[in-house]
Motif scaffolding. Structure first.
Motif, PDB file in Angstrom:
ATOM      1  N   LEU A  90       5.461   7.783  -4.458  1.00 20.99           N
ATOM      2  CA  LEU A  90       6.820   7.765  -4.997  1.00 20.99           C
ATOM      3  C   LEU A  90       7.800   7.188  -3.994  1.00 20.99           C
ATOM      4  O   LEU A  90       8.659   6.370  -4.336  1.00 20.99           O
ATOM      5  N   TYR A  91       7.658   7.587  -2.733  1.00 16.04           N
ATOM      6  CA  TYR A  91       8.571   7.085  -1.703  1.00 16.04           C
ATOM      7  C   TYR A  91       8.400   5.581  -1.501  1.00 16.04           C
ATOM      8  O   TYR A  91       9.383   4.860  -1.296  1.00 16.04           O
ATOM      9  N   VAL A  92       7.168   5.114  -1.556  1.00 15.98           N
ATOM     10  CA  VAL A  92       6.918   3.677  -1.416  1.00 15.98           C
ATOM     11  C   VAL A  92       7.557   2.915  -2.578  1.00 15.98           C
ATOM     12  O   VAL A  92       8.157   1.848  -2.389  1.00 15.98           O
ATOM     13  N   ILE A  93       7.439   3.459  -3.798  1.00 12.24           N
ATOM     14  CA  ILE A  93       8.052   2.827  -4.969  1.00 12.24           C
ATOM     15  C   ILE A  93       9.576   2.790  -4.830  1.00 12.24           C
ATOM     16  O   ILE A  93      10.215   1.767  -5.089  1.00 12.24           O
ATOM     17  N   LEU A  94      10.170   3.909  -4.400  1.00  5.24           N
ATOM     18  CA  LEU A  94      11.620   3.965  -4.227  1.00  5.24           C
ATOM     19  C   LEU A  94      12.081   2.937  -3.185  1.00  5.24           C
ATOM     20  O   LEU A  94      13.104   2.263  -3.374  1.00  5.24           O
ATOM     21  N   LEU A  95      11.304   2.814  -2.107  1.00  2.00           N
ATOM     22  CA  LEU A  95      11.648   1.825  -1.081  1.00  2.00           C
ATOM     23  C   LEU A  95      11.490   0.416  -1.632  1.00  2.00           C
ATOM     24  O   LEU A  95      12.330  -0.459  -1.388  1.00  2.00           O
ATOM     25  N   GLY A  96      10.431   0.191  -2.414  1.00  2.00           N
ATOM     26  CA  GLY A  96      10.212  -1.126  -3.000  1.00  2.00           C
ATOM     27  C   GLY A  96      11.333  -1.539  -3.937  1.00  2.00           C
ATOM     28  O   GLY A  96      11.697  -2.725  -4.013  1.00  2.00           O
ATOM     29  N   LEU A  97      11.896  -0.555  -4.653  1.00  2.00           N
ATOM     30  CA  LEU A  97      13.001  -0.857  -5.561  1.00  2.00           C
ATOM     31  C   LEU A  97      14.250  -1.317  -4.821  1.00  2.00           C
ATOM     32  O   LEU A  97      15.115  -1.985  -5.392  1.00  2.00           O
ATOM     33  N   MET A  98      14.332  -0.971  -3.540  1.00  2.00           N
ATOM     34  CA  MET A  98      15.503  -1.351  -2.748  1.00  2.00           C
ATOM     35  C   MET A  98      15.417  -2.788  -2.244  1.00  2.00           C
ATOM     36  O   MET A  98      16.439  -3.377  -1.893  1.00  2.00           O
ATOM     37  N   ILE A  99      14.221  -3.360  -2.206  1.00  2.00           N
ATOM     38  CA  ILE A  99      14.057  -4.702  -1.638  1.00  2.00           C
ATOM     39  C   ILE A  99      14.891  -5.748  -2.378  1.00  2.00           C
ATOM     40  O   ILE A  99      15.616  -6.537  -1.736  1.00  2.00           O
ATOM     41  N   PRO A 100      14.862  -5.799  -3.726  1.00  3.58           N
ATOM     42  CA  PRO A 100      15.707  -6.790  -4.411  1.00  3.58           C
ATOM     43  C   PRO A 100      17.196  -6.565  -4.156  1.00  3.58           C
ATOM     44  O   PRO A 100      17.957  -7.538  -4.046  1.00  3.58           O
ATOM     45  N   LEU A 101      17.605  -5.308  -4.059  1.00  6.39           N
ATOM     46  CA  LEU A 101      19.020  -5.002  -3.811  1.00  6.39           C
ATOM     47  C   LEU A 101      19.435  -5.461  -2.418  1.00  6.39           C
ATOM     48  O   LEU A 101      20.527  -6.013  -2.234  1.00  6.39           O
ATOM     49  N   ILE A 102      18.571  -5.229  -1.443  1.00  4.78           N
ATOM     50  CA  ILE A 102      18.862  -5.677  -0.075  1.00  4.78           C
ATOM     51  C   ILE A 102      18.918  -7.194  -0.017  1.00  4.78           C
ATOM     52  O   ILE A 102      19.807  -7.774   0.624  1.00  4.78           O
ATOM     53  N   THR A 103      17.974  -7.839  -0.693  1.00  5.74           N
ATOM     54  CA  THR A 103      17.946  -9.308  -0.724  1.00  5.74           C
ATOM     55  C   THR A 103      19.230  -9.857  -1.330  1.00  5.74           C
ATOM     56  O   THR A 103      19.841 -10.791  -0.797  1.00  5.74           O
ATOM     57  N   LEU A 104      19.652  -9.281  -2.444  1.00  2.00           N
ATOM     58  CA  LEU A 104      20.889  -9.713  -3.103  1.00  2.00           C
ATOM     59  C   LEU A 104      22.097  -9.488  -2.207  1.00  2.00           C
ATOM     60  O   LEU A 104      22.964 -10.364  -2.076  1.00  2.00           O
ATOM     61  N   THR A 140       7.782  19.142  -0.869  1.00  2.00           N
ATOM     62  CA  THR A 140       6.651  18.717  -0.039  1.00  2.00           C
ATOM     63  C   THR A 140       6.595  19.448   1.296  1.00  2.00           C
ATOM     64  O   THR A 140       5.576  19.386   1.986  1.00  2.00           O
ATOM     65  N   ARG A 141       7.692  20.114   1.675  1.00  2.00           N
ATOM     66  CA  ARG A 141       7.832  20.742   2.999  1.00  2.00           C
ATOM     67  C   ARG A 141       7.644  19.697   4.093  1.00  2.00           C
ATOM     68  O   ARG A 141       7.111  19.968   5.173  1.00  2.00           O
ATOM     69  N   SER A 142       8.108  18.494   3.810  1.00  2.00           N
ATOM     70  CA  SER A 142       7.979  17.385   4.758  1.00  2.00           C
ATOM     71  C   SER A 142       9.197  16.478   4.641  1.00  2.00           C
ATOM     72  O   SER A 142       9.751  16.319   3.563  1.00  2.00           O
ATOM     73  N   ILE A 143       9.608  15.884   5.765  1.00  2.00           N
ATOM     74  CA  ILE A 143      10.753  14.963   5.751  1.00  2.00           C
ATOM     75  C   ILE A 143      10.304  13.516   5.865  1.00  2.00           C
ATOM     76  O   ILE A 143      11.134  12.615   5.975  1.00  2.00           O
ATOM     77  N   TRP A 144       8.992  13.285   5.815  1.00  2.00           N
ATOM     78  CA  TRP A 144       8.499  11.923   6.046  1.00  2.00           C
ATOM     79  C   TRP A 144       8.875  10.957   4.944  1.00  2.00           C
ATOM     80  O   TRP A 144       9.003   9.757   5.186  1.00  2.00           O
ATOM     81  N   GLY A 145       9.046  11.449   3.733  1.00  2.00           N
ATOM     82  CA  GLY A 145       9.490  10.565   2.664  1.00  2.00           C
ATOM     83  C   GLY A 145      10.879  10.019   2.949  1.00  2.00           C
ATOM     84  O   GLY A 145      11.148   8.816   2.800  1.00  2.00           O
ATOM     85  N   GLY A 146      11.778  10.915   3.379  1.00  2.00           N
ATOM     86  CA  GLY A 146      13.128  10.484   3.722  1.00  2.00           C
ATOM     87  C   GLY A 146      13.145   9.524   4.892  1.00  2.00           C
ATOM     88  O   GLY A 146      13.927   8.569   4.924  1.00  2.00           O
ATOM     89  N   LEU A 147      12.279   9.776   5.871  1.00  2.00           N
ATOM     90  CA  LEU A 147      12.188   8.870   7.016  1.00  2.00           C
ATOM     91  C   LEU A 147      11.731   7.487   6.582  1.00  2.00           C
ATOM     92  O   LEU A 147      12.268   6.474   7.032  1.00  2.00           O
ATOM     93  N   LEU A 148      10.725   7.449   5.722  1.00  2.00           N
ATOM     94  CA  LEU A 148      10.209   6.165   5.236  1.00  2.00           C
ATOM     95  C   LEU A 148      11.298   5.368   4.542  1.00  2.00           C
ATOM     96  O   LEU A 148      11.481   4.163   4.805  1.00  2.00           O
ATOM     97  N   ILE A 149      12.042   6.027   3.673  1.00  2.00           N
ATOM     98  CA  ILE A 149      13.092   5.333   2.921  1.00  2.00           C
ATOM     99  C   ILE A 149      14.242   4.933   3.833  1.00  2.00           C
ATOM    100  O   ILE A 149      14.713   3.782   3.803  1.00  2.00           O
ATOM    101  N   HIS A 150      14.709   5.866   4.668  1.00  2.00           N
ATOM    102  CA  HIS A 150      15.851   5.597   5.534  1.00  2.00           C
ATOM    103  C   HIS A 150      15.579   4.456   6.507  1.00  2.00           C
ATOM    104  O   HIS A 150      16.344   3.498   6.610  1.00  2.00           O
TER     105      HIS A 150
END
Length: 311
Positions: free
Chosen positions: A167-181, A283-293
């Motif tokens: 899920l985190y990878v998908i959320l990050l992937g969705l940001m790529i077109p926005l960053i490019t734009l 998840t009791r983990s912050i790694w998803g947020g780290l990946l996205i941030h």
């Protein structure tokens, strides 16, 4: 991924109260209005830069945003006992004091002047500015973890977990077109890349790509303490006191740390903070947020570098 969406749905089903969520939204909107109408952080608080009162003013701002948000939760849930809970005060004050010190930290300016006689002041300043959180956030949280929590499990969500990775990878992937734009917009290139060409490479006798790499590693590091405190300490840790109620007060304070940035970024931090907070609790983990941030931050840096190199 389906498990995380179910966790998010379950959190909303259990935690959502129209009156509480509306009151919290009004409180956040009031804070945003005051800040951007009078330019509270940039024109008032930050004028005390280098003054001992600077972190005190940040403490006043953050304590107000956080404790009013907690009061709203306790009022609508009829949990006045929270205000008599010693653990709540210890945890919240620990977070507020040290994040305020982080926000109002200024010693790295003098360190940058002393390093190599100040000959790479600008470069050293920006690197040390990102690294000072080791002293002001990470170390205090580790001390709390060891002396107060004494919990043998993960250090506030720092242990990597595979749950939700897709899920985190998908959320990050969705940001790529926005960053490019965004990278084609002039105002984007005025702010990014945050790295600025200095004399550091020439002075140290190393290629510029090495100084860029060192800077970007320091830049990326600064997102780790942010996730550790807001999603780790204030959600995973504070859930021992507030349960699911730890999320809403966290996002209002998290919004307040964006007051010096564009309004849209501050508003979006409410929604992003909520999603990351719920998922960290699940998840009791912050790694998803780290990946996205970190992914978004380095993505914007890379997009800006590519745009500049093409001109």
């Amino acid at each position: 991924m389906k498990t995380l969406w179910r966790d998010l749905r379950d959190h909303l089903r259990i935690d959502f109260r129209p009156d509480l969520y509306a009151a919290t939204a009004i409180w956040a909107a009031l804070l945003l209005t005051v800040n951007y109408y009078i330019d509270l952080e940039d024109s008032y608080i930050d004028t005390f830069q280098g003054d001992p009162r600077w972190p005190v003013l940040y403490f006043a701002l953050y304590a107000t945003t956080y404790y009013v948000s907690v009061w709203l939760w306790t009022y609508f849930h009829h949990r006045s006992d929270i205000w008599r809970n010693r653990e709540f005060w210890l945890r919240s004050l620990w977070a507020l004091v040290f994040y305020s010190l982080y926000s109002g930290f200024y010693a790295h300016t003098e360190w940058s002047r002393q390093l190599f006689g100040g000959q790479i002041f600008v470069y050293a300043y920006y690197c040390l500015h990102n690294l000072q959180s080791v002293l002001t956030i990470v170390l205090p949280l580790y001390v709390f973890y060891k002396l107060v929590d004494r919990n043998p499990s993960s250090f506030y969500g720092m242990a990597p977990k595979r749950k939700g990775l897709a899920l985190y990878v998908i959320l990050l992937g969705l940001m790529i077109p926005l960053i490019t734009l965004a990278s084609f917009q002039p105002d984007f290139l005025e702010s990014y890349p945050t790295y600025r060409d200095t004399n550091a490479g020439e002075f140290l006798g190393i290629p510029e790509w090495v100084t860029v790499l060192i800077y970007e590693l320091c830049y990326g590091w600064d997102f780790i303490p942010t996730e550790l405190l807001f999603r780790g300490f204030l959600v995973i840790g504070m859930s021992r006191v507030l349960g699911r109620g730890a999320v809403l007060p966290m996002i209002v304070w998290y919004c307040a740390i964006h007051f010096g940035r564009p309004l849209g970024e501050a508003v979006s931090s409410l929604f992003g903070g909520y999603l990351l907070g719920v998922l960290a609790l699940s998840t009791r983990s912050i790694w998803g947020g780290l990946l996205i941030h970190i992914g978004i931050a380095w993505g914007m840096e890379l997009a800006a570098f590519l745009q500049r190199s093409s001109h």
